[in-house]
Design an enzyme around this catalytic site. Sequence first.
Site, mmCIF file in Angstrom:
data_model
loop_
_atom_site.group_PDB
_atom_site.id
_atom_site.type_symbol
_atom_site.label_atom_id
_atom_site.label_comp_id
_atom_site.label_asym_id
_atom_site.label_seq_id
_atom_site.Cartn_x
_atom_site.Cartn_y
_atom_site.Cartn_z
ATOM 1 N N LYS A 1 0.854 -1.192 0.000
ATOM 2 C CA LYS A 1 0.000 0.000 0.000
ATOM 3 C C LYS A 1 0.877 1.224 0.000
ATOM 4 O O LYS A 1 1.794 1.347 0.837
ATOM 5 C CB LYS A 1 -0.892 0.001 1.268
ATOM 6 C CG LYS A 1 -1.840 1.181 1.315
ATOM 7 C CD LYS A 1 -3.084 0.931 0.492
ATOM 8 C CE LYS A 1 -3.860 2.189 0.149
ATOM 9 N NZ LYS A 1 -3.386 2.873 -1.089
ATOM 10 N N GLN B 1 7.219 3.923 4.152
ATOM 11 C CA GLN B 1 5.821 3.473 4.199
ATOM 12 C C GLN B 1 5.662 2.222 5.074
ATOM 13 O O GLN B 1 4.613 2.027 5.678
ATOM 14 C CB GLN B 1 5.350 3.189 2.756
ATOM 15 C CG GLN B 1 3.855 3.309 2.549
ATOM 16 C CD GLN B 1 3.384 4.724 2.287
ATOM 17 O OE1 GLN B 1 4.035 5.474 1.576
ATOM 18 N NE2 GLN B 1 2.257 5.103 2.861
ATOM 19 N N LYS C 1 5.336 3.643 8.599
ATOM 20 C CA LYS C 1 4.141 4.488 8.663
ATOM 21 C C LYS C 1 2.881 3.621 8.682
ATOM 22 O O LYS C 1 2.010 3.782 9.532
ATOM 23 C CB LYS C 1 4.120 5.400 7.435
ATOM 24 C CG LYS C 1 2.974 6.387 7.396
ATOM 25 C CD LYS C 1 2.769 6.989 6.000
ATOM 26 C CE LYS C 1 4.008 7.674 5.477
ATOM 27 N NZ LYS C 1 3.711 8.527 4.293
ATOM 28 N N LYS D 1 5.499 1.720 -3.038
ATOM 29 C CA LYS D 1 5.456 3.062 -3.632
ATOM 30 C C LYS D 1 5.748 2.917 -5.109
ATOM 31 O O LYS D 1 6.466 1.993 -5.510
ATOM 32 C CB LYS D 1 6.520 3.964 -3.003
ATOM 33 C CG LYS D 1 6.288 5.448 -3.266
ATOM 34 C CD LYS D 1 5.364 6.021 -2.236
ATOM 35 C CE LYS D 1 4.937 7.444 -2.523
ATOM 36 N NZ LYS D 1 4.225 8.010 -1.371
ATOM 37 N N GLY E 1 -2.549 8.240 -4.546
ATOM 38 C CA GLY E 1 -1.848 9.408 -5.098
ATOM 39 C C GLY E 1 -0.620 9.805 -4.299
ATOM 40 O O GLY E 1 -0.336 9.265 -3.226
ATOM 41 N N ASP E 2 0.123 10.731 -4.831
ATOM 42 C CA ASP E 2 1.264 11.378 -4.163
ATOM 43 C C ASP E 2 1.562 12.620 -5.011
ATOM 44 O O ASP E 2 0.663 13.087 -5.728
ATOM 45 C CB ASP E 2 2.468 10.411 -4.084
ATOM 46 C CG ASP E 2 3.543 10.903 -3.113
ATOM 47 O OD1 ASP E 2 3.378 10.728 -1.901
ATOM 48 O OD2 ASP E 2 4.554 11.493 -3.560
ATOM 49 N N THR F 1 -4.524 13.654 4.855
ATOM 50 C CA THR F 1 -3.105 13.814 5.205
ATOM 51 C C THR F 1 -2.874 15.144 5.919
ATOM 52 O O THR F 1 -2.232 15.191 6.981
ATOM 53 C CB THR F 1 -2.210 13.710 3.948
ATOM 54 O OG1 THR F 1 -2.597 12.566 3.207
ATOM 55 C CG2 THR F 1 -0.753 13.613 4.331
ATOM 56 N N SER G 1 -6.899 5.894 3.508
ATOM 57 C CA SER G 1 -6.882 4.976 2.356
ATOM 58 C C SER G 1 -7.296 3.577 2.787
ATOM 59 O O SER G 1 -8.067 2.903 2.095
ATOM 60 C CB SER G 1 -5.477 4.913 1.745
ATOM 61 O OG SER G 1 -5.272 5.975 0.840
HETATM 62 P P1 NDP Z 1 1.008 17.703 -4.640
HETATM 63 O O1 NDP Z 1 1.512 17.323 -5.977
HETATM 64 O O2 NDP Z 1 -0.449 17.882 -4.437
HETATM 65 O O3 NDP Z 1 1.724 19.031 -4.138
HETATM 66 C C1 NDP Z 1 3.099 19.113 -4.027
HETATM 67 C C2 NDP Z 1 3.473 20.532 -3.641
HETATM 68 O O4 NDP Z 1 4.852 20.570 -3.313
HETATM 69 C C3 NDP Z 1 3.275 21.525 -4.777
HETATM 70 O O5 NDP Z 1 2.990 22.781 -4.248
HETATM 71 C C4 NDP Z 1 4.640 21.504 -5.457
HETATM 72 O O6 NDP Z 1 4.928 22.669 -6.189
HETATM 73 C C5 NDP Z 1 5.563 21.377 -4.263
HETATM 74 N N1 NDP Z 1 6.796 20.691 -4.665
HETATM 75 C C6 NDP Z 1 6.903 19.467 -5.233
HETATM 76 N N2 NDP Z 1 8.182 19.170 -5.502
HETATM 77 C C7 NDP Z 1 8.877 20.225 -5.086
HETATM 78 C C8 NDP Z 1 10.252 20.532 -5.084
HETATM 79 N N3 NDP Z 1 11.162 19.673 -5.599
HETATM 80 N N4 NDP Z 1 10.641 21.714 -4.547
HETATM 81 C C9 NDP Z 1 9.717 22.580 -4.040
HETATM 82 N N5 NDP Z 1 8.404 22.344 -4.020
HETATM 83 C C10 NDP Z 1 7.993 21.196 -4.530
HETATM 84 O O7 NDP Z 1 1.586 16.585 -3.645
HETATM 85 P P2 NDP Z 1 1.087 16.203 -2.176
HETATM 86 O O8 NDP Z 1 0.590 17.401 -1.468
HETATM 87 O O9 NDP Z 1 0.222 15.016 -2.300
HETATM 88 O O10 NDP Z 1 2.449 15.700 -1.514
HETATM 89 C C11 NDP Z 1 3.318 16.572 -0.806
HETATM 90 C C12 NDP Z 1 4.216 15.759 0.110
HETATM 91 O O11 NDP Z 1 3.416 15.010 1.035
HETATM 92 C C13 NDP Z 1 5.098 14.712 -0.576
HETATM 93 O O12 NDP Z 1 6.297 14.576 0.160
HETATM 94 C C14 NDP Z 1 4.281 13.433 -0.431
HETATM 95 O O13 NDP Z 1 5.085 12.274 -0.529
HETATM 96 C C15 NDP Z 1 3.727 13.630 0.971
HETATM 97 N N6 NDP Z 1 2.547 12.855 1.322
HETATM 98 C C16 NDP Z 1 1.406 12.888 0.561
HETATM 99 C C17 NDP Z 1 0.293 12.185 0.941
HETATM 100 C C18 NDP Z 1 -0.985 12.277 0.207
HETATM 101 O O14 NDP Z 1 -1.976 11.710 0.673
HETATM 102 N N7 NDP Z 1 -1.066 12.980 -0.924
HETATM 103 C C19 NDP Z 1 0.320 11.309 2.119
HETATM 104 C C20 NDP Z 1 1.527 11.394 2.903
HETATM 105 C C21 NDP Z 1 2.593 12.128 2.483
HETATM 106 P P3 NDP Z 1 4.811 22.669 -7.802
HETATM 107 O O15 NDP Z 1 3.350 22.663 -8.081
HETATM 108 O O16 NDP Z 1 5.509 23.898 -8.220
HETATM 109 O O17 NDP Z 1 5.495 21.420 -8.271
HETATM 110 O O1 2IT Z 2 3.094 8.886 1.387
HETATM 111 C C1 2IT Z 2 1.936 8.445 1.579
HETATM 112 O O2 2IT Z 2 1.606 7.946 2.654
HETATM 113 C C2 2IT Z 2 0.961 8.572 0.491
HETATM 114 N N1 2IT Z 2 1.280 9.136 -0.543
HETATM 115 C C3 2IT Z 2 -0.412 8.006 0.658
HETATM 116 C C4 2IT Z 2 -0.428 6.539 0.388
HETATM 117 C C5 2IT Z 2 -1.792 5.900 0.320
HETATM 118 O O3 2IT Z 2 -1.816 4.724 -0.036
HETATM 119 O O4 2IT Z 2 -2.795 6.533 0.622
#
Ligand code: NDP
Ligand code: 2IT
Length: 460
Positions: free
Chosen positions: A104, A125, A128, A140, A179-180, A224, A392
């Site tokens: 997952k 993961q 977590k 992943k 997603g991520d 999240t 999830s």
């Molecule tokens: P999104 O794609 O929705 O948003 C990512 C954000 O971070 C955007 O604002 C993006 O800017 C910015 N960003 C991405 N890469 C970079 C970089 N190299 N330098 C600076 N800014 C950056 O992703 P999420 O919000 O889903 O994910 C954000 C973080 O949270 C990641 O580390 C992800 O692994 C983690 N995460 C996500 C979960 C989820 O449920 N979605 C769960 C747990 C953790 P820009 O648009 O300019 O690229």
């Molecule tokens: O980093 C993370 O925990 C995620 N991107 C969410 C993973 C999931 O299966 O919901």
Amino acid sequence: MSNLNETYEDPKKLANDYVHEVYSLIKKRNPGEVEFLQATREIFDSLRPVFSKNPHYIRDGILERITEPDRIITFRVAWEDDQGKVHVNRGYRVQFNSDLGPYKGGIRFHPSVNTSIMKFLAFEQIFKNSLTGQPIGAGKGGSDFDPKNKSEREIMRFVQSFMTELSKYIGPDLDVPAGDIGVGRREVEYMSGQYNRLHGGHKAGVFTGKDPNYGGSLGRKEATGYGTIYFAEEMLRVNDLSFKGSRVIVSGSGNVSIYAMEKAIELGAKVVACSDSSGYIYDENGINVETVKLLKEEGNKRIKEYKKFHSSAKYFDECTGIWSINCDIALPCATQNEIDEAAAHKLVNNNVKAIAEGANMPCTKEAIDLFVENGILFAPAKAANAGGVAVSAMEMSQNSMRLNWTFDEVDEKLKQVMHEIFQSCLSASKEYGHPGNLIVGANIAGFLKVADAMIAHGIR
Ligand code: NDP
Ligand code: 2IT
């Protein structure tokens, strides 16, 4: 280990030697995988007291086994752009550990994606998902595909090509992606559509993060970000602090950032800045999250454009400058290693009180060391951002039961999960001699459950 019997008299030395030996081994075995080695090192450092107390893990080769994925799948993704030109990207799925349940974890589309980044994310993961208390293993996936400046049809064609290959390796009881970065509800729906097309009809529970109209869970989008704030609020509360009346900065402006900002504001905080990879906005009047949603969730726009809606906001090119803003609480919610030692120094000099990691591994080791040395409260990613994957798992349950919970039911369960994760991190930190250190607590509590499952399942 060859000297297990000789050094048994000195459990501390035994544990240190073991950790050192296995770390050298994995450094040799995974050359150049900087992020993966960074993630393993942090876990290893925390686990020394576990091995001093329970040397049977050493005999069972637990670290050697837990750092080697079940398998890594890589594949070619060829797709055609709107002009008819063919492009090739690389697809990945790291199926790291399945001792607690089906693999997952999310799918990331970003040009920086490589084996090291996929492995660090899948490795994190494991711990977590274990912390959530739910029956989920760890994986992943993703691609070095860059969704920026692509048309909707190009994204659809890319996802269809990606899923045509990946569909052979996933399924509701085997591996359940979500997603991520760069992958939201739209991309999950394209993945789901292509998977169903290849499997001759709808199969429930293959993906999470789906649209609630088509089998997704209410509250997954928010989970999240909200979960990070619920966890941080618990950490603040036991230290007589709270979000109420505090100044907060949140990096990123994607899924995690938006809902972290929304909940922090709901709890009485003032969020004064957020960013994207191009720059950051600062508004002393407080960021309006509805505007950020409009720009980012609906508009696919840059954060710079926020200024058009709020004249009191200032925009600065270069996203890392956000850490120089004075704040009580900093929430890195964008990407790995976004807070380095220099950024951490700025935060400490500005008297930051707490950090909670919404993103995965957003702080470098040097930054974390500095926060710990200075007594800054620190909520580590694998605990703080576990609310996303926890909901999830709730989506998987609802899909299996063929029923839907309300938003409030999911939110209540999320709060409870984050509370329990906080409690298990806190009690592990006390039991293993680092009271209040949630980094050590999260690593140990997450490790113990999965390590015991691995041992129960025999040597594999
Ligand atoms: P999104 O794609 O929705 O948003 C990512 C954000 O971070 C955007 O604002 C993006 O800017 C910015 N960003 C991405 N890469 C970079 C970089 N190299 N330098 C600076 N800014 C950056 O992703 P999420 O919000 O889903 O994910 C954000 C973080 O949270 C990641 O580390 C992800 O692994 C983690 N995460 C996500 C979960 C989820 O449920 N979605 C769960 C747990 C953790 P820009 O648009 O300019 O690229
Ligand atoms: O980093 C993370 O925990 C995620 N991107 C969410 C993973 C999931 O299966 O919901």
